[in-house]
Design a protein around this motif. Structure first.
Motif, PDB file in Angstrom:
ATOM      1  N   ALA A   1       0.835  -1.196   0.000  1.00 21.88           N
ATOM      2  CA  ALA A   1       0.000   0.000   0.000  1.00 21.88           C
ATOM      3  C   ALA A   1       0.876   1.254   0.000  1.00 21.88           C
ATOM      4  N   PRO A   2       0.360   2.378  -0.483  1.00 18.29           N
ATOM      5  CA  PRO A   2       1.147   3.622  -0.470  1.00 18.29           C
ATOM      6  C   PRO A   2       1.600   3.979   0.946  1.00 18.29           C
ATOM      7  N   LYS A   3       2.828   4.466   1.061  1.00 18.19           N
ATOM      8  CA  LYS A   3       3.410   4.935   2.321  1.00 18.19           C
ATOM      9  C   LYS A   3       3.535   3.818   3.357  1.00 18.19           C
ATOM     10  N   ALA A   4       3.606   2.578   2.916  1.00 21.54           N
ATOM     11  CA  ALA A   4       3.743   1.462   3.859  1.00 21.54           C
ATOM     12  C   ALA A   4       5.112   1.511   4.542  1.00 21.54           C
ATOM     13  N   ASN A   5       5.115   1.215   5.827  1.00 25.59           N
ATOM     14  CA  ASN A   5       6.345   1.149   6.621  1.00 25.59           C
ATOM     15  C   ASN A   5       6.669  -0.330   6.839  1.00 25.59           C
ATOM     16  N   ILE A   6       7.598  -0.870   6.044  1.00 28.30           N
ATOM     17  CA  ILE A   6       7.861  -2.307   6.056  1.00 28.30           C
ATOM     18  C   ILE A   6       8.379  -2.756   7.426  1.00 28.30           C
ATOM     19  N   ARG A   7       9.301  -1.999   7.994  1.00 23.79           N
ATOM     20  CA  ARG A   7       9.855  -2.405   9.282  1.00 23.79           C
ATOM     21  C   ARG A   7       8.783  -2.434  10.360  1.00 23.79           C
ATOM     22  N   HIS A   8       7.913  -1.436  10.344  1.00 23.14           N
ATOM     23  CA  HIS A   8       6.831  -1.402  11.327  1.00 23.14           C
ATOM     24  C   HIS A   8       5.888  -2.582  11.137  1.00 23.14           C
ATOM     25  N   LEU A   9       5.576  -2.914   9.891  1.00 20.26           N
ATOM     26  CA  LEU A   9       4.720  -4.069   9.617  1.00 20.26           C
ATOM     27  C   LEU A   9       5.379  -5.361  10.067  1.00 20.26           C
ATOM     28  N   CYS A  10       6.703  -5.482   9.887  1.00 21.09           N
ATOM     29  CA  CYS A  10       7.403  -6.678  10.348  1.00 21.09           C
ATOM     30  C   CYS A  10       7.250  -6.842  11.853  1.00 21.09           C
ATOM     31  N   ARG A  11       7.360  -5.742  12.584  1.00 24.59           N
ATOM     32  CA  ARG A  11       7.175  -5.815  14.040  1.00 24.59           C
ATOM     33  C   ARG A  11       5.751  -6.214  14.387  1.00 24.59           C
TER      34      ARG A  11
ATOM     35  N   ASN B   1     -14.281   3.168  -4.079  1.00 22.63           N
ATOM     36  CA  ASN B   1     -14.100   3.142  -5.536  1.00 22.63           C
ATOM     37  C   ASN B   1     -13.574   1.794  -6.003  1.00 22.63           C
ATOM     38  N   MET B   2     -14.118   0.741  -5.416  1.00 23.51           N
ATOM     39  CA  MET B   2     -13.831  -0.651  -5.757  1.00 23.51           C
ATOM     40  C   MET B   2     -12.415  -1.088  -5.387  1.00 23.51           C
ATOM     41  N   ALA B   3     -11.739  -0.313  -4.540  1.00 26.52           N
ATOM     42  CA  ALA B   3     -10.464  -0.773  -3.972  1.00 26.52           C
ATOM     43  C   ALA B   3     -10.756  -1.703  -2.805  1.00 26.52           C
ATOM     44  N   VAL B   4      -9.716  -2.367  -2.309  1.00 24.28           N
ATOM     45  CA  VAL B   4      -9.895  -3.237  -1.139  1.00 24.28           C
ATOM     46  C   VAL B   4      -9.469  -2.470   0.109  1.00 24.28           C
ATOM     47  N   PRO B   5     -10.060  -2.766   1.266  1.00 23.70           N
ATOM     48  CA  PRO B   5      -9.720  -2.022   2.484  1.00 23.70           C
ATOM     49  C   PRO B   5      -8.246  -2.022   2.837  1.00 23.70           C
ATOM     50  N   ALA B   6      -7.551  -3.138   2.603  1.00 27.41           N
ATOM     51  CA  ALA B   6      -6.138  -3.206   2.969  1.00 27.41           C
ATOM     52  C   ALA B   6      -5.291  -2.205   2.190  1.00 27.41           C
ATOM     53  N   SER B   7      -5.783  -1.736   1.038  1.00 24.54           N
ATOM     54  CA  SER B   7      -5.022  -0.762   0.254  1.00 24.54           C
ATOM     55  C   SER B   7      -5.017   0.605   0.903  1.00 24.54           C
ATOM     56  N   ARG B   8      -5.910   0.822   1.892  1.00 22.19           N
ATOM     57  CA  ARG B   8      -5.987   2.130   2.551  1.00 22.19           C
ATOM     58  C   ARG B   8      -5.632   2.060   4.029  1.00 22.19           C
ATOM     59  N   TYR B   9      -5.191   0.917   4.484  1.00 21.42           N
ATOM     60  CA  TYR B   9      -4.935   0.755   5.918  1.00 21.42           C
ATOM     61  C   TYR B   9      -3.460   0.525   6.189  1.00 21.42           C
ATOM     62  N   GLN B  10      -2.998   1.046   7.339  1.00 23.76           N
ATOM     63  CA  GLN B  10      -1.681   0.754   7.889  1.00 23.76           C
ATOM     64  C   GLN B  10      -1.828   0.652   9.410  1.00 23.76           C
ATOM     65  N   PRO B  11      -1.104  -0.261  10.058  1.00 17.43           N
ATOM     66  CA  PRO B  11      -1.197  -0.364  11.518  1.00 17.43           C
ATOM     67  C   PRO B  11      -0.778   0.931  12.204  1.00 17.43           C
ATOM     68  N   SER B  12      -1.321   1.136  13.386  1.00 16.37           N
ATOM     69  CA  SER B  12      -1.031   2.343  14.164  1.00 16.37           C
ATOM     70  C   SER B  12       0.415   2.328  14.662  1.00 16.37           C
TER      71      SER B  12
END
Length: 378
Positions: A21-31, A290-301
């Motif tokens: 997803a746009p602006k995804a923080n890979i390291r944060h997601l790994c944690r 607009n027919m996108a999926v929710p995960a495309s607009r979400y990032q963990p806090s």
């Protein structure tokens, strides 16, 4: 660290969707997901090379070719409809494009195909009418939380706990609970907070265990959220539109899962919920997005869950009182009822610009107003 044992394929798909997803923080997601960066980039590489097929041993794509006949496309459409029997023409069209199908018909044509194959229920179709939605500006500003009723099991009952992010419609949680008590709900929330972090605010209805709006209606569960730095509010009685997105999620859950699946235990239902939650977040096109999926607009806090509750601190000018038995505080020689859920905890009185008037705070949240002129706390 290894992937967790439950729904490994589901977690892989959810991770790569959030990570791309746009602006995804890979390291944060790994944690958040408890994996190493090497594992993360391995699955991202496979996902970029082969899509969802790279995450599984079997392909999820429909068979297609440039020379596909109309009959072949109808078979693809009906097969996907059988997989998702509550999806209409627009969702099926968007999903087919995402899966890489060629020669995908327009939504109206897909609807006609479904009608020809007797795959449309006229009564269900009449229920789907568009309405205006409002949303928060960013993920985790507001989560909507509720229980989707209850239903019987051979032994006990199932209470589906649902949490939806207001901005992205991402289903943060879909948990099969044995009851809707404080302890069970709190135990279910802790791993969710560990995975997705803390939201700024949670809104819920007026049922158990979160209590209801109004004076002295805070519960121990609500106080726990406030101590975590999560604001809490309640919908007005008999106004479910306040929880509109979660109510709509409940309708979808009923149409796509509860209507078709069967289970003899909480474990069975949790398996169904886990499978469908990934489909909802990463595959199911959402018309409000607009027919996108929710995960495309979400990032963990970025606000991590503290394993120990933080200390309660107030400013040097605050008038601090400890809540006593029956939820009372004493000030200026009189008792005032704050709420039994705050028993043993400190609250702060802060003077306002009006003489004899104080705002009552717990942590950083205003929980009442004290008026000395009529000896009333509201």
């Amino acid at each position: 660290m290894p992937w967790q044992e439950v729904s490994i394929m589901s977690q892989r798909l959810e991770f790569v969707t959030l990570a791309t997803a746009p602006k995804a923080n890979i390291r944060h997601l790994c944690r958040c997901f408890g994996i190493s960066s090497a594992t993360a980039y391995k699955w991202l590489q496979r996902f970029h090379a082969a899509g969802a097929n790279g995450l599984a041993d079997r392909s999820r794509r429909p068979h297609h070719s440039p020379s596909q006949t109309s009959a072949q496309m109808e078979a693809v459409v009906t097969k996907l409809r059988h997989k998702h029997p509550a999806w209409g023409g627009r969702k099926l069209e968007a999903r087919l494009h995402e899966l890489g199908a060629t020669g995908v018909p327009r939504p109206s044509t897909i609807t006609a195909i479904l009608q020809r194959h007797q795959l449309l229920d006229p009564q269900e179709s009449a229920k789907h009418q568009a309405f205006v939605r409002f949303e928060r500006a960013a993920p985790n500003e507001l989560w909507q939380m509720d229980f989707k009723g209850e239903f019987p099991l051979p032994q006990g009952r199932c209470y589906p706990l649902t949490i939806l992010d207001d901005h992205s419609r991402f289903a943060v949680a879909l948990q099969a609970c044995a009851r809707n008590t404080r302890n069970i709900t709190q135990s279910a929330l802790i791993p969710i907070f560990r995975r997705y972090g803390l939201p700024d605010w949670i809104t819920c209805d007026n049922g158990s265990p979160w209590g209801s709006a109004g004076r002295s209606h805070y519960t121990a569960f609500g106080v726990w959220l406030l101590r975590l730095g999560i604001g809490i509010s309640h919908s007005r009685p008999h106004h479910p539109q306040t929880q509109g997105k979660d109510e709509r999620f409940h309708r979808t859950l009923k149409a796509e899962v509860l209507r078709y699946q069967h289970g003899a235990s909480l474990r069975d239902w949790q398996h169904h919920f886990d499978q469908w939650r990934v489909i909802y977040n990463t595959e199911r096109p959402h018309e409000a997005l607009n027919m996108a999926v929710p995960a495309s607009r979400y990032q963990p806090s970025q606000r991590r869950y503290p394993e120990r509750l933080p200390a309660i601190e107030y400013g040097p000018t605050d008038i601090v009182r400890k809540v006593r038995h029956y939820g009372h505080i004493k000030y200026a020689g009189r008792d005032y009822h704050v709420g039994s859920a705050f028993y043993g905890l400190p609250v702060a009185l802060r003077p306002t610009t009006t003489d004899g008037s104080f705002d009552v705070f717990f942590c950083q949240y205003k929980i009442g107003a004290l008026d000395l002129t009529n000896n009333k706390l509201s």
